[in-house]
Scaffold this motif. Structure first.
Motif, PDB file in Angstrom:
ATOM      1  N   ARG A  12      13.972  12.338 -26.993  1.00  0.00           N
ATOM      2  CA  ARG A  12      14.520  11.234 -27.312  1.00  0.00           C
ATOM      3  C   ARG A  12      13.693  10.193 -27.995  1.00  0.00           C
ATOM      4  O   ARG A  12      12.540  10.054 -27.670  1.00  0.00           O
ATOM      5  CB  ARG A  12      15.497  10.717 -26.345  1.00  0.00           C
ATOM      6  CG  ARG A  12      14.893  10.083 -25.206  1.00  0.00           C
ATOM      7  CD  ARG A  12      15.578   9.735 -23.847  1.00  0.00           C
ATOM      8  NE  ARG A  12      16.169  10.991 -23.524  1.00  0.00           N
ATOM      9  CZ  ARG A  12      17.214  10.963 -22.709  1.00  0.00           C
ATOM     10  NH1 ARG A  12      17.688   9.771 -22.128  1.00  0.00           N
ATOM     11  NH2 ARG A  12      17.810  12.069 -21.995  1.00  0.00           N
ATOM     12  N   ASP A  43      19.865  15.669 -19.551  1.00  0.00           N
ATOM     13  CA  ASP A  43      20.524  14.988 -18.524  1.00  0.00           C
ATOM     14  C   ASP A  43      22.157  15.046 -18.397  1.00  0.00           C
ATOM     15  O   ASP A  43      22.942  14.601 -17.468  1.00  0.00           O
ATOM     16  CB  ASP A  43      20.461  13.344 -18.903  1.00  0.00           C
ATOM     17  CG  ASP A  43      19.113  12.661 -18.646  1.00  0.00           C
ATOM     18  OD1 ASP A  43      18.164  13.337 -17.841  1.00  0.00           O
ATOM     19  OD2 ASP A  43      18.801  11.642 -19.223  1.00  0.00           O
ATOM     20  N   ARG A  98      13.452   0.379 -21.919  1.00  0.00           N
ATOM     21  CA  ARG A  98      12.540   0.000 -22.966  1.00  0.00           C
ATOM     22  C   ARG A  98      12.324  -1.330 -23.536  1.00  0.00           C
ATOM     23  O   ARG A  98      11.619  -1.902 -23.835  1.00  0.00           O
ATOM     24  CB  ARG A  98      12.696   1.025 -24.357  1.00  0.00           C
ATOM     25  CG  ARG A  98      12.242   2.514 -23.777  1.00  0.00           C
ATOM     26  CD  ARG A  98      12.594   3.596 -24.751  1.00  0.00           C
ATOM     27  NE  ARG A  98      12.218   4.935 -24.599  1.00  0.00           N
ATOM     28  CZ  ARG A  98      12.219   5.636 -23.650  1.00  0.00           C
ATOM     29  NH1 ARG A  98      13.370   5.520 -22.678  1.00  0.00           N
ATOM     30  NH2 ARG A  98      11.877   6.813 -23.566  1.00  0.00           N
ATOM     31  N   THR A 150      11.840   7.251 -15.337  1.00  0.00           N
ATOM     32  CA  THR A 150      11.580   6.667 -16.562  1.00  0.00           C
ATOM     33  C   THR A 150      10.470   5.498 -16.433  1.00  0.00           C
ATOM     34  O   THR A 150       9.666   5.302 -16.949  1.00  0.00           O
ATOM     35  CB  THR A 150      12.516   6.261 -17.355  1.00  0.00           C
ATOM     36  OG1 THR A 150      13.645   7.703 -17.258  1.00  0.00           O
ATOM     37  CG2 THR A 150      12.598   5.981 -18.567  1.00  0.00           C
ATOM     38  N   LYS A 173      13.952  16.591 -11.735  1.00  0.00           N
ATOM     39  CA  LYS A 173      14.528  15.491 -11.898  1.00  0.00           C
ATOM     40  C   LYS A 173      15.095  14.682 -10.814  1.00  0.00           C
ATOM     41  O   LYS A 173      14.425  15.085  -9.921  1.00  0.00           O
ATOM     42  CB  LYS A 173      15.950  15.670 -12.951  1.00  0.00           C
ATOM     43  CG  LYS A 173      15.709  16.162 -14.144  1.00  0.00           C
ATOM     44  CD  LYS A 173      15.140  14.961 -14.988  1.00  0.00           C
ATOM     45  CE  LYS A 173      14.720  15.818 -16.319  1.00  0.00           C
ATOM     46  NZ  LYS A 173      13.959  14.550 -17.361  1.00  0.00           N
ATOM     47  N   ALA A 197       8.393  18.709 -24.114  1.00  0.00           N
ATOM     48  CA  ALA A 197       8.759  17.723 -25.000  1.00  0.00           C
ATOM     49  C   ALA A 197       9.553  16.753 -23.899  1.00  0.00           C
ATOM     50  O   ALA A 197      10.687  16.766 -23.415  1.00  0.00           O
ATOM     51  CB  ALA A 197      10.126  18.212 -25.536  1.00  0.00           C
ATOM     52  N   SER A 198       8.804  15.596 -23.712  1.00  0.00           N
ATOM     53  CA  SER A 198       9.462  14.610 -22.760  1.00  0.00           C
ATOM     54  C   SER A 198       9.048  13.224 -23.226  1.00  0.00           C
ATOM     55  O   SER A 198       8.046  12.931 -23.487  1.00  0.00           O
ATOM     56  CB  SER A 198       8.298  14.735 -21.453  1.00  0.00           C
ATOM     57  OG  SER A 198       8.512  13.342 -20.963  1.00  0.00           O
ATOM     58  N   ALA A 199      10.186  12.394 -23.349  1.00  0.00           N
ATOM     59  CA  ALA A 199      10.456  11.119 -23.823  1.00  0.00           C
ATOM     60  C   ALA A 199       9.704  10.288 -23.038  1.00  0.00           C
ATOM     61  O   ALA A 199       9.106   9.222 -23.565  1.00  0.00           O
ATOM     62  CB  ALA A 199      11.620  10.571 -24.032  1.00  0.00           C
ATOM     63  N   GLN A 200       9.431  10.423 -21.577  1.00  0.00           N
ATOM     64  CA  GLN A 200       8.668   9.602 -20.692  1.00  0.00           C
ATOM     65  C   GLN A 200       7.356   9.602 -21.195  1.00  0.00           C
ATOM     66  O   GLN A 200       6.628   8.758 -21.317  1.00  0.00           O
ATOM     67  CB  GLN A 200       9.097   9.950 -19.418  1.00  0.00           C
ATOM     68  CG  GLN A 200      10.637   9.606 -19.129  1.00  0.00           C
ATOM     69  CD  GLN A 200      10.886  10.325 -17.855  1.00  0.00           C
ATOM     70  OE1 GLN A 200      10.206  10.951 -16.876  1.00  0.00           O
ATOM     71  NE2 GLN A 200      12.258   9.959 -17.198  1.00  0.00           N
ATOM     72  N   VAL A 201       6.954  10.963 -21.149  1.00  0.00           N
ATOM     73  CA  VAL A 201       5.436  11.174 -21.450  1.00  0.00           C
ATOM     74  C   VAL A 201       5.052  10.415 -22.833  1.00  0.00           C
ATOM     75  O   VAL A 201       4.040   9.747 -22.888  1.00  0.00           O
ATOM     76  CB  VAL A 201       5.128  12.633 -21.167  1.00  0.00           C
ATOM     77  CG1 VAL A 201       3.605  12.998 -21.638  1.00  0.00           C
ATOM     78  CG2 VAL A 201       5.529  13.375 -20.010  1.00  0.00           C
ATOM     79  N   SER A 226      18.230   4.443 -20.861  1.00  0.00           N
ATOM     80  CA  SER A 226      16.918   4.727 -21.478  1.00  0.00           C
ATOM     81  C   SER A 226      16.383   3.366 -22.454  1.00  0.00           C
ATOM     82  O   SER A 226      15.121   3.061 -22.202  1.00  0.00           O
ATOM     83  CB  SER A 226      16.641   5.858 -22.595  1.00  0.00           C
ATOM     84  OG  SER A 226      16.815   6.992 -21.618  1.00  0.00           O
TER      85      SER A 226
HETATM   86  C1  S3P Z   1      14.076   9.550 -20.354  1.00  0.00           C
HETATM   87  C2  S3P Z   1      13.829  10.943 -20.626  1.00  0.00           C
HETATM   88  C3  S3P Z   1      14.283  12.063 -20.037  1.00  0.00           C
HETATM   89  C4  S3P Z   1      15.682  11.927 -19.253  1.00  0.00           C
HETATM   90  C5  S3P Z   1      15.504  10.702 -18.414  1.00  0.00           C
HETATM   91  C6  S3P Z   1      15.187   9.399 -19.353  1.00  0.00           C
HETATM   92  C7  S3P Z   1      13.655   8.413 -20.786  1.00  0.00           C
HETATM   93  O1  S3P Z   1      13.331  12.878 -19.641  1.00  0.00           O
HETATM   94  O2  S3P Z   1      15.576  13.212 -18.560  1.00  0.00           O
HETATM   95  O3  S3P Z   1      16.772  10.540 -17.632  1.00  0.00           O
HETATM   96  O4  S3P Z   1      14.285   7.287 -21.009  1.00  0.00           O
HETATM   97  O5  S3P Z   1      12.661   8.520 -21.557  1.00  0.00           O
HETATM   98  P1  S3P Z   1      12.017  13.434 -20.148  1.00  0.00           P
HETATM   99  O6  S3P Z   1      10.864  12.587 -19.982  1.00  0.00           O
HETATM  100  O7  S3P Z   1      11.865  14.740 -19.365  1.00  0.00           O
HETATM  101  O8  S3P Z   1      12.180  13.664 -21.612  1.00  0.00           O
END
Ligand code: S3P
Length: 433
Positions: free
Chosen positions: A194, A318, A28, A94, A345, A166-170, A24
């Protein structure tokens, strides 16, 4: 299609200082370096397929990427360039989702594509909110599936977006769009996912504030009025990769594993806490704090007991495949609920886990949002990875009990190229027939 066979392991005491760098944070660091006008220096960038694809895209957008010994230096172009090629994210959701948010506000035409697995995964979670703020994005299934075409422009509207997941990617995609919007934006999620993006962008000088309000986590973003400061970062080891060996240390009697220089970011180490609640002995040794707390994690084996996991799911999403192996070795019943995200996933991880554990003689019940595992003895079997790196590695770890053959293991290259080399220090690993 390559397969691997692993033999049962004897007790071990292993110190691992070459766990793959965090995926991750690597993605980034490459993408965020484009937000500065000065070179960023990144030590220990993950040299795996997913993050090398991201680095290649950053180059195709005009950045100069120079490898200098242990570090890479990314020098951004004066103006991002429109690439002549399609941008290939490979297997990485991601990469694709973060680039959507990043490119939506950059002038030019961009096509994001990926492998057959990525083309099956939902993208509307980012394309819909981005379109609502004026982004021009299209793709198969009306913008839900890759390839995605983005006509980036300098038109994004400020927004207030309440995400249902709750999604760090979004979150990252929307924060990056917010940095280019024409006013202040606000993003919220039901539970903190995250937070590497917020930590790194704040460290680079972005005007981002974060807080909890009415039990939601809120991020307020001000648009960029000047380029950000460059990154100077050492990528810590990836706790999601380290966790495979934590499970190995927990399930093989009289064993101990020390995982060096892992990020101890609380949003990333919840699975270790669950393992601890199951009975394993886990110790955290904080060493430094740069963007993230970083240190060593020591895991010692102990008889494990079943557990119910239904909260903070985004903090262990994960690691659930590897955790399911610990659950299969535990005394009693374990249950995972509220985890329907697992279905979208790299594979449908609920059905991958259920099908493979059943092949190993473990009783499992499947739910729409999780599964129930009755602990027992994991028997030797031949299972498939379903093209999913975390399923492949989890079942190789399961094989440390009575042996295992896992088919279709090339996917391990997406996140942890030296996994086999480390596994071979615990047990015999051979190519399958
Ligand atoms: C990630 C976020 C997670 C994770 C993925 C990596 C990221 O997904 O499952 O492997 O680096 O932002 P989500 O977007 O569902 O949180």
């Amino acid at each position: 299609m390559k397969s691997l066979k692993v033999a049962p392991a004897k007790e071990f005491n292993l110190v691992i200082d070459n766990i793959a760098p965090d995926k991750s944070i690597s993605h980034r660091s490459a993408i965020f370096s484009l937000l500065s006008d000065k070179p960023s220096t990144i030590y220990n960038y993950l040299q795996a397929e997913d993050t090398l694809n991201t680095l290649k895209i950053v180059q195709e957008l005009g950045a100069n990427v120079k490898k200098e010994g242990e570090k890479i230096v990314i020098t951004p172009p004066k103006k991002l360039q429109e690439p002549t090629n399609c941008l290939d994210c490979g297997n990485s959701g991601t990469g694709m989702r973060i680039f959507c948010g990043f490119l939506a506000g950059v002038e030019g035409f961009f096509i994001l594509t990926g492998d057959k697995y990525l083309k099956r995964r939902p993208m509307d979670r980012v394309t819909e909110p981005l379109r609502e703020i004026g982004a021009k994005i299209d793709g198969r299934e009306e913008g839900n599936k890759a390839p995605l075409a983005i006509r980036g422009d300098n038109v994004l509207k400020p927004f207030k977006y309440e995400s249902s997941i709750a999604s760090a990617q979004v979150k990252t995609a929307m924060i990056l769009a917010g940095l280019r919007a024409k006013g202040e934006s606000r993003y919220s999620e039901p539970e903190l996912s995250r937070d590497h993006t917020e930590r790194m962008l704040k460290g680079m000088g972005a005007e981002i504030s974060t807080f909890f309000e009415k039990e939601r986590y809120v991020v307020e973003v001000k648009p960029l009025n000047k380029p950000l400061e460059p990154l100077n970062i050492t990528i810590p080891a990836d706790p999601s990769s380290a966790f495979f060996f934590a499970v190995a240390g927990a399930i093989i009697p009289n064993s101990q594993v020390t995982l060096k220089n892992v990020t101890l970011n609380p949003t990333r180490i919840e699975a270790f806490k669950v393992l601890e609640k199951m009975g394993a002995k886990v110790e955290y040794r904080l060493k430094e704090n740069r963007y993230e707390p970083i240190g060593d994690i020591v895991v010692k084996s102990a008889p494990l007991k079943g557990i119910e996991v239904k909260e903070k799911i985004s903090w262990l999403i994960d690691e659930l495949p590897a955790l399911s192996i610990a659950m299969a070795c535990a005394n009693g019943v374990s249950r995972v609920r509220n985890a329907k995200e697992l279905r979208v996933k790299e594979s449908d991880r609920i059905s991958s886990i259920v099908e493979n554990l059943r092949k190993c003689g473990i009783e499992v019940k499947e739910f729409a949002d999780g599964y129930e595992i009755k602990g027992g003895e994991i028997k030797k079997a031949k299972v498939n990875s379903f093209g999913d790196h975390r399923i492949a590695m989890s079942f190789l770890i399961a094989g440390l009990i009575n042996g295992m053959e896992v088919e279709d293991v090339e996917c391990i290259e997406t996140s942890f190229p030296n996994f086999q080399e480390i596994l071979a220090q615990i047990s015999e690993v051979k190519s399958g027939d």
